[in-house]
Every structure is written in C-alpha cells, then in structure tokens.
Scaffold this active site. Sequence first.
Site, PDB file in Angstrom:
ATOM      1  N   ASP A 369       5.555  -0.630 -25.499  1.00  7.41           N
ATOM      2  CA  ASP A 369       5.173  -1.025 -24.136  1.00  7.41           C
ATOM      3  C   ASP A 369       5.757  -0.061 -23.114  1.00  7.41           C
ATOM      4  O   ASP A 369       6.144   1.074 -23.437  1.00  7.41           O
ATOM      5  CB  ASP A 369       5.599  -2.492 -23.892  1.00  7.41           C
ATOM      6  CG  ASP A 369       4.689  -3.223 -22.926  1.00  7.41           C
ATOM      7  OD1 ASP A 369       4.889  -3.082 -21.707  1.00  7.41           O
ATOM      8  OD2 ASP A 369       3.763  -3.924 -23.373  1.00  7.41           O
ATOM      9  N   TRP A 480      -3.720  -1.212 -21.504  1.00  4.46           N
ATOM     10  CA  TRP A 480      -3.971  -0.613 -20.179  1.00  4.46           C
ATOM     11  C   TRP A 480      -3.583  -1.641 -19.123  1.00  4.46           C
ATOM     12  O   TRP A 480      -4.267  -2.633 -18.943  1.00  4.46           O
ATOM     13  CB  TRP A 480      -5.446  -0.249 -20.066  1.00  4.46           C
ATOM     14  CG  TRP A 480      -5.890   0.383 -18.801  1.00  4.46           C
ATOM     15  CD1 TRP A 480      -5.686  -0.055 -17.524  1.00  4.46           C
ATOM     16  CD2 TRP A 480      -6.664   1.584 -18.670  1.00  4.46           C
ATOM     17  NE1 TRP A 480      -6.278   0.780 -16.628  1.00  4.46           N
ATOM     18  CE2 TRP A 480      -6.888   1.798 -17.297  1.00  4.46           C
ATOM     19  CE3 TRP A 480      -7.200   2.503 -19.585  1.00  4.46           C
ATOM     20  CZ2 TRP A 480      -7.621   2.879 -16.811  1.00  4.46           C
ATOM     21  CZ3 TRP A 480      -7.943   3.579 -19.102  1.00  4.46           C
ATOM     22  CH2 TRP A 480      -8.137   3.768 -17.723  1.00  4.46           C
ATOM     23  N   ASP A 481      -2.491  -1.360 -18.440  1.00  7.87           N
ATOM     24  CA  ASP A 481      -1.907  -2.338 -17.513  1.00  7.87           C
ATOM     25  C   ASP A 481      -2.181  -1.938 -16.068  1.00  7.87           C
ATOM     26  O   ASP A 481      -2.496  -0.779 -15.773  1.00  7.87           O
ATOM     27  CB  ASP A 481      -0.387  -2.353 -17.772  1.00  7.87           C
ATOM     28  CG  ASP A 481       0.278  -3.651 -17.365  1.00  7.87           C
ATOM     29  OD1 ASP A 481      -0.376  -4.481 -16.712  1.00  7.87           O
ATOM     30  OD2 ASP A 481       1.465  -3.824 -17.703  1.00  7.87           O
ATOM     31  N   ASN A 483      -0.167  -3.141 -12.365  1.00  7.88           N
ATOM     32  CA  ASN A 483       0.889  -4.049 -11.928  1.00  7.88           C
ATOM     33  C   ASN A 483       1.037  -4.200 -10.422  1.00  7.88           C
ATOM     34  O   ASN A 483       2.124  -4.535  -9.946  1.00  7.88           O
ATOM     35  CB  ASN A 483       2.220  -3.615 -12.546  1.00  7.88           C
ATOM     36  CG  ASN A 483       2.296  -4.049 -13.993  1.00  7.88           C
ATOM     37  OD1 ASN A 483       2.270  -5.240 -14.296  1.00  7.88           O
ATOM     38  ND2 ASN A 483       2.329  -3.100 -14.905  1.00  7.88           N
ATOM     39  N   CYS A 529      -4.925  -5.431 -19.185  1.00  2.58           N
ATOM     40  CA  CYS A 529      -3.834  -6.290 -18.751  1.00  2.58           C
ATOM     41  C   CYS A 529      -3.645  -6.024 -17.274  1.00  2.58           C
ATOM     42  O   CYS A 529      -3.921  -4.924 -16.800  1.00  2.58           O
ATOM     43  CB  CYS A 529      -2.593  -5.867 -19.548  1.00  2.58           C
ATOM     44  SG  CYS A 529      -1.033  -6.567 -19.006  1.00  2.58           S
ATOM     45  N   GLY A 532       0.008  -9.365 -16.684  1.00  2.00           N
ATOM     46  CA  GLY A 532      -0.493 -10.595 -17.306  1.00  2.00           C
ATOM     47  C   GLY A 532      -1.980 -10.684 -17.063  1.00  2.00           C
ATOM     48  O   GLY A 532      -2.726  -9.735 -17.299  1.00  2.00           O
ATOM     49  N   ASP A 537     -11.451 -10.776 -16.528  1.00  4.32           N
ATOM     50  CA  ASP A 537     -12.794 -11.011 -16.020  1.00  4.32           C
ATOM     51  C   ASP A 537     -13.819 -10.382 -16.949  1.00  4.32           C
ATOM     52  O   ASP A 537     -13.485  -9.601 -17.844  1.00  4.32           O
ATOM     53  CB  ASP A 537     -12.933 -10.478 -14.589  1.00  4.32           C
ATOM     54  CG  ASP A 537     -12.589  -9.006 -14.483  1.00  4.32           C
ATOM     55  OD1 ASP A 537     -13.295  -8.191 -15.110  1.00  4.32           O
ATOM     56  OD2 ASP A 537     -11.610  -8.646 -13.790  1.00  4.32           O
ATOM     57  N   GLU A 617      13.620 -17.735 -40.268  1.00  6.80           N
ATOM     58  CA  GLU A 617      12.608 -17.539 -39.208  1.00  6.80           C
ATOM     59  C   GLU A 617      11.577 -16.494 -39.636  1.00  6.80           C
ATOM     60  O   GLU A 617      10.392 -16.616 -39.357  1.00  6.80           O
ATOM     61  CB  GLU A 617      13.281 -17.075 -37.911  1.00  6.80           C
ATOM     62  CG  GLU A 617      13.956 -18.192 -37.143  1.00  6.80           C
ATOM     63  CD  GLU A 617      14.787 -17.681 -35.969  1.00  6.80           C
ATOM     64  OE1 GLU A 617      14.986 -18.448 -35.033  1.00  6.80           O
ATOM     65  OE2 GLU A 617      15.258 -16.512 -36.011  1.00  6.80           O
TER      66      GLU A 617
HETATM   67  C1  DGJ Z   1       3.081  -6.373 -17.165  1.00  7.80           C
HETATM   68  C2  DGJ Z   1       2.530  -6.787 -18.502  1.00  7.80           C
HETATM   69  O1  DGJ Z   1       1.783  -7.949 -18.397  1.00  7.80           O
HETATM   70  C3  DGJ Z   1       3.679  -6.930 -19.481  1.00  7.80           C
HETATM   71  O2  DGJ Z   1       3.207  -7.413 -20.703  1.00  7.80           O
HETATM   72  C4  DGJ Z   1       4.353  -5.599 -19.633  1.00  7.80           C
HETATM   73  O3  DGJ Z   1       3.466  -4.697 -20.213  1.00  7.80           O
HETATM   74  C5  DGJ Z   1       4.822  -5.106 -18.276  1.00  7.80           C
HETATM   75  N1  DGJ Z   1       3.772  -5.127 -17.306  1.00  7.80           N
HETATM   76  C6  DGJ Z   1       5.375  -3.716 -18.386  1.00  7.80           C
HETATM   77  O4  DGJ Z   1       5.688  -3.176 -17.168  1.00  7.80           O
END
Ligand code: DGJ
Length: 735
Positions: A369, A480-481, A483, A529, A532, A537, A617
């Site tokens: 990540d 692919w995020d 933020n 992504c 989150g 969509d 576990e």
């Molecule tokens: C937001 C994502 O939803 C998380 O899963 C993670 O990848 C962080 N960003 C990383 O900055």
Amino acid sequence: MEPIKFNPQSRVFTLRTCSTMYQMQIERYDTLVHLYYGADLGDTEVVHRIVNLDRGFSGNPYEAEDDRRFSLDVLPQEYTAEGNGDYRIQGIEIRHTDGSNCLQLKYCSHQILPGKYRLPGLPSLFTTQESDAATLEILLKDEPSGVEVKLLYGVFPQCDVITRAVEITNHGTSRIALKKAMSLELDFPKRSMDLIHFYGRHNMERQTERRPITHGIQSIESKRGMSSHHHNPAVLICDRRATEDYGDCYGIVFVYSGNFECQVELDQAEQTRLVMGIHPSNFSFRLSPGESFTTPEAVMTWSGKGLEQISHHFHDAFRNHLIRSSYVNRHRPVLVNNWEATYFQFDEKKLYGIAKAAKEIGIELFVLDDGWFGKRDDDISGLGDWYVNEKKIHGGLPALVQKIHNLGMKFGIWIEPEMISEDSDLYRLHPDWCLKVPGRNPMTSRGQLNLDVSRKEVRDYVMEQIFQVLDSCHVEYVKWDVNRAVGNVFSQSLPEDRQGEVLHRHMLGVYDMMEQLITRYPDLLLETCAGGGGRFDAGMLYYSPQIWCSDNTDAIDRLEIQYGTSFIYPISTMGAHVSVCPNHQTGRTTDMNTRAVVAMSGTFGYELDLEHMTKEEKEIASDLITQFKEIEPMIQNGDYYRITAPKDENNAVVWSFVSKDKAKVLVCGVVLRKYPNPPITLLHLRGLDPQKKYKETLTGQIYTGAVLMYAGIPLPLPSMDYESLQYRFEETNEI
Ligand code: DGJ
C-alpha cells in the site's frame, strides 16, 4: 419481441425489455411527451394517459393559439428546456450569445439501430454481441438557434435496463454556453412515492435513507469533483408500500464518477419529475458552431416486485455489460494488504515477513500500500514522485517483487496518480501542474493538491512514471486511490470563459488515465479506491471490477455499509478485508469468523500483521480462505437477497445468495446481541423454488423451498455478541 418500435400513425415509440415497457409520443407541435414506464403491456399504446387541462398561470406554446389546455408546464415530457413555460426542473439550459436562454426543442427525426450506442471517452454499458441491445436516437431541434439535442436510448432486453445519454450540437452560427445538460429526465404521473438514497461520510459510506417525495424540489448531489462518500449517484423511487419483494420501484444510476445532481420534484399537478446528470454548479461548456457535448450515461430500471428485483437488474446489467475486466467472474486472488499492518512504517524485511506468513495460510496476492515511493514517510509528501524509496525498500522494488513471486504469490501495488504533494520533486519542477486559483492560497486536504489531469501532458507524464515502475517488476494488481476531493478548481491551460469545463475535463482525464492503464496491462486486476468508498460508482466499474468499499473495516459497521451498497452494486465489486481487533476505526472486538463472513460478501482479503497472529488464528484464517473459495462462485454470480435489514428492529443482519438455477443457496449473517432468555426469530428465505428440496450441507437436514420461504427456520441462538452464521443449502432428491 422487438425492443424498439415506432408507430408512424400514432407517432408512439415503444421500448420493451423482458418485463418492462417505456413509451413516448410525438404530440402536438412536435412535442416529445413521456407516456409510460412500467410493466410490459404488450402492444398497447397508453396515449390516453395524457390529460390536457387549462391550468391557471401555466403558459401555452405560441402555436397552440387559444388552446389553453396545452401547456408544457404540466405535460410529462422526455427532455425539457428553459423558456417554454415549463417551470419545473429541467434537462437542459443554455445561454445564447445574446444572453437569452430559450430552447424550443421539437421532434425532428429518429433512428432505430442495432446494438448499443457508444460514448467515446466515457464509461457506459457495452454489448458483447449486437443482439444484446438496440439503440433509439431521437433528434430534437431548436429551429431559431440551430441547437440540436439527440436523445440516446439503449435497450437491454435481457437485464431489463434502459440506458440514456444526450448529445448536444451547436449547428447555429454563433457560440453557445451549455449551463446544464442532464443525462436523464423521467416523469412519473404519480404522487405518494418514496425516494431511497445512499448518504454517508468517510468511514460510513452509503447509509440507506427512505423519505417521502413531497412538494417542491429535493436534491441529492456531489460538488466535490468525485461521486463522494456523502451521496451516491444512484436513487430508487418507489411506491410508499414497496418492500424488498412487493411494489412498484424504479432505479436510476449515473455512470459517472464526478459532480452529480439528482433532483426530484413533485409538481402542482401531483406529478413527479426526476433529473440526473452532471451538477450544473461550476459547470459551463462552450460550444462553438459545429461542436458537440455528450453527457455521461444514466441507467434506469423498473420492478413490479419490490426493491430486490431492482438490485438483481442492476447487478446483472453491471456484471454483464459494464465491468470489462475478465476478473468479473474469475476467481479474485485472496490478498493481504499491508496498510493497517504497518501504515507508513515498513521496510522490505517487514513486507517480506508479512508476505511469507500470508503464503503459509494460502493467501495468493501481496499488496504493497501507500508509502513505497518518493520521500513518503507520512501523508503530506511524495505524491507525484512515482519511483521507489530505496531508503525503505533496500535493494529496490524488482528484487522484493521477485522474492514475493518466488513464494508463488502475485504482487500488487498502491498508487494515487491524480494527486501531488507540495513537498515533492514533481511540484518543485512543475508547480503549475496542480489545480490552483491564481493569487490565492490553495485549499489543502490531507496535505495534498489535485494534479490538473485535464491536461494531457500532465496525465501522460504521470502515467509514464507509473508505467516504468510497473514494467520494472511484474505487477498483477493495482490499487488506485484518491484521497481528497477536487478543489481550487482552475486550470492554467484554459481561458477565463472555459473554467466551467475544468471539473468535467478533469474527470475525463481520470478516465483517460485509467483507460491507458488497463489497455497497457489487460490482465491487471485494478481495484479503485477513494479514501475508502468515496468513488464507489458505476463509472469506476467500467475500469475496475472491484472498489474498496470503506476505510472502516469494522465488521459491524460494514454490515450497514455493504447493505446500502448492495441495492445498486454487485456484491463481488465490494472490496472487503478481515482486519485486526480491536478494530482500528471503532475499537470494537469481533470474532474472526464474523469478520470473515462479512468480508466474504465482497472480494475477501486480509489487512493485518499476519506475523503477529497466533498459530491457532493462522489455522482459522487459512480455513476461512478455503471456505471463501468454495462459496465465491455464488457471491460472484448468484442473486442477492437482503433478508433482514441492519436498521430494523432486527437483532440479526442476514443476507443470502441463490444460484441462477435455484439449486444452491448460501445464507450469511451476524446476530448482533446475545440476549439471555431470547425471543425466537424465524428467518424466511426468498428466491427459492418452492417445489425443490434443499439439504443443509452441515446437518443434512432437508426442507422444501416452500418451508424455507414461508414457514421459515429459527435463527440460531448465539453464544456471544456479534456471532456470525453461514448456511449452505443444496438441491437434493433425497426424501
Ligand atoms: C486510503 C485507502 O482507503 C486506504 O486503504 C489506504 O490505501 C490509504 N488511503 C493510504 O494512504
């Protein structure tokens, strides 16, 4: 059955799918009116539904002379414009060079074509063979200005959906500004309906809200440059009495990932109108003579059997005609993601340790990540510098990836290509490449800025950097995020009178970058992504078969998030992982089986430090992977039923999958509280064949479909709070 028919005598268009019918008519003065959307009525034309009355303060077209009963203000129509005496919410608004905004859209011509229309550069439903769909194009024209509006309808008979889009062309001699261009307008000659929509926030996306549609305008929208955590671009309109398996319902989904507006209005004549499209706020598109603008697509469906059938229509349509990835019905490798295990603190040894532990329990894909590139030790630096940070990953990425491949695992990596940190080499080199309003300090969010990906040179540069990384090691999965929301909306590449185009051009830029990625790596598994589920969509599903559902990995909160998401989006598209307890977002502790049962109704994976797991576990985690692989085909292809809702008086949230041939059933759920001296709750399954006999695979107990649906089975009594349940039933001939 012909999916599209035109009757030249009555001038009625009839669109038909297996169980629905949509009708419109070219009425007096070439006005295109909406007649009907609902159950299939065979060959009937329901022209009698139009009732003309003289209504005070509702104007009449000039051609109507003294017929005061013909007023656009109350007529149900297909696509309406400003300046004709229809004062309700409208599909289109333009500004002519002289400052006026009138458009008198009259029917001009139409074409019925085989197959489905295309929307270049935009996500939209596709066909695998021409016979999957048919297209109707209706051309409306505003004679005085030469503006033409082409209404596009794509009819998919098998999955009972109709797609809509609009193409606006300036055939006049002077420039116009498009101020509003909705993708869909839908009139319902009805009142007393409910609106169901999906609101939320970061970490709590797609909560379900149902409210009556009352007089005036209600709006669901995003102005954040992304579809957003806050409102999803999809709504359901239903009968007040509609339930999961009863009543008239409509579903409308926007196939777009940027700003949107869905307005619903109940008017003076107790009729309801809905429009869905790009949000007109901060939107204005300049069209010179000869230029066109095409709206994104909207998809609509109808069900006469309640909400679950709406979900089935959308799930089938999206699985078969929207998600292009071959992973749509292929096994998704069970993954481990290092985010919640390490956040930014890792080196290659730690990563390899997690991968090795993952391999031992049967995990198939290791995902690295955020934090592997540039000078990225926190979230305020490094975005834009897409080269490995060798201070963290000593020896470089190819060496680490090779070691992971040698374990027999696939490798995946996180990227955030639409962003730039001020503290980055890229920003130092190209400070003008971000969205920023001249003369103002930019609004930051998570310490980052939006790259101006409306500019081709910017997106090509970034994608080239990313391609170099992906080419240097064989990468099988990309996350692919994104933020932050889009802000500081101003592009240095556009003149003053085109700044209203930036947000849409930005979205088209994102789609272009994604297209480049999946074209270059056709076997890549792409998970999108947005912090989150901020961009969960239908637009994204055209590029990625799965979307990270929420940064909230708590199994109990996920029950609500995934429940809301399920109304529209297939279960197999929901990114869901088992994370550590106490949960990082809520501090809640739940049993690993519970976390897994919830994550299995999604893409399934782990997001915790496997090196810290006990032997016991690990054994449980490994068994759960085996279990997931057995049920994955049901989750990918089955019909989904919400048996009990998280917000009712229910002490359990239960859902099920039924295979298309009704021979297999999977029931999953979580009982929320263990009560002493508890009441007995009966679970009534749905969607089974009442005549078939079903054997519960663990106990061997046999029931008929009728018993499971109408008599019900008692909900198991839990031994603690948040205990999960999972039953499998298979058709049997045993007595
Ligand atoms: C937001 C994502 O939803 C998380 O899963 C993670 O990848 C962080 N960003 C990383 O900055």
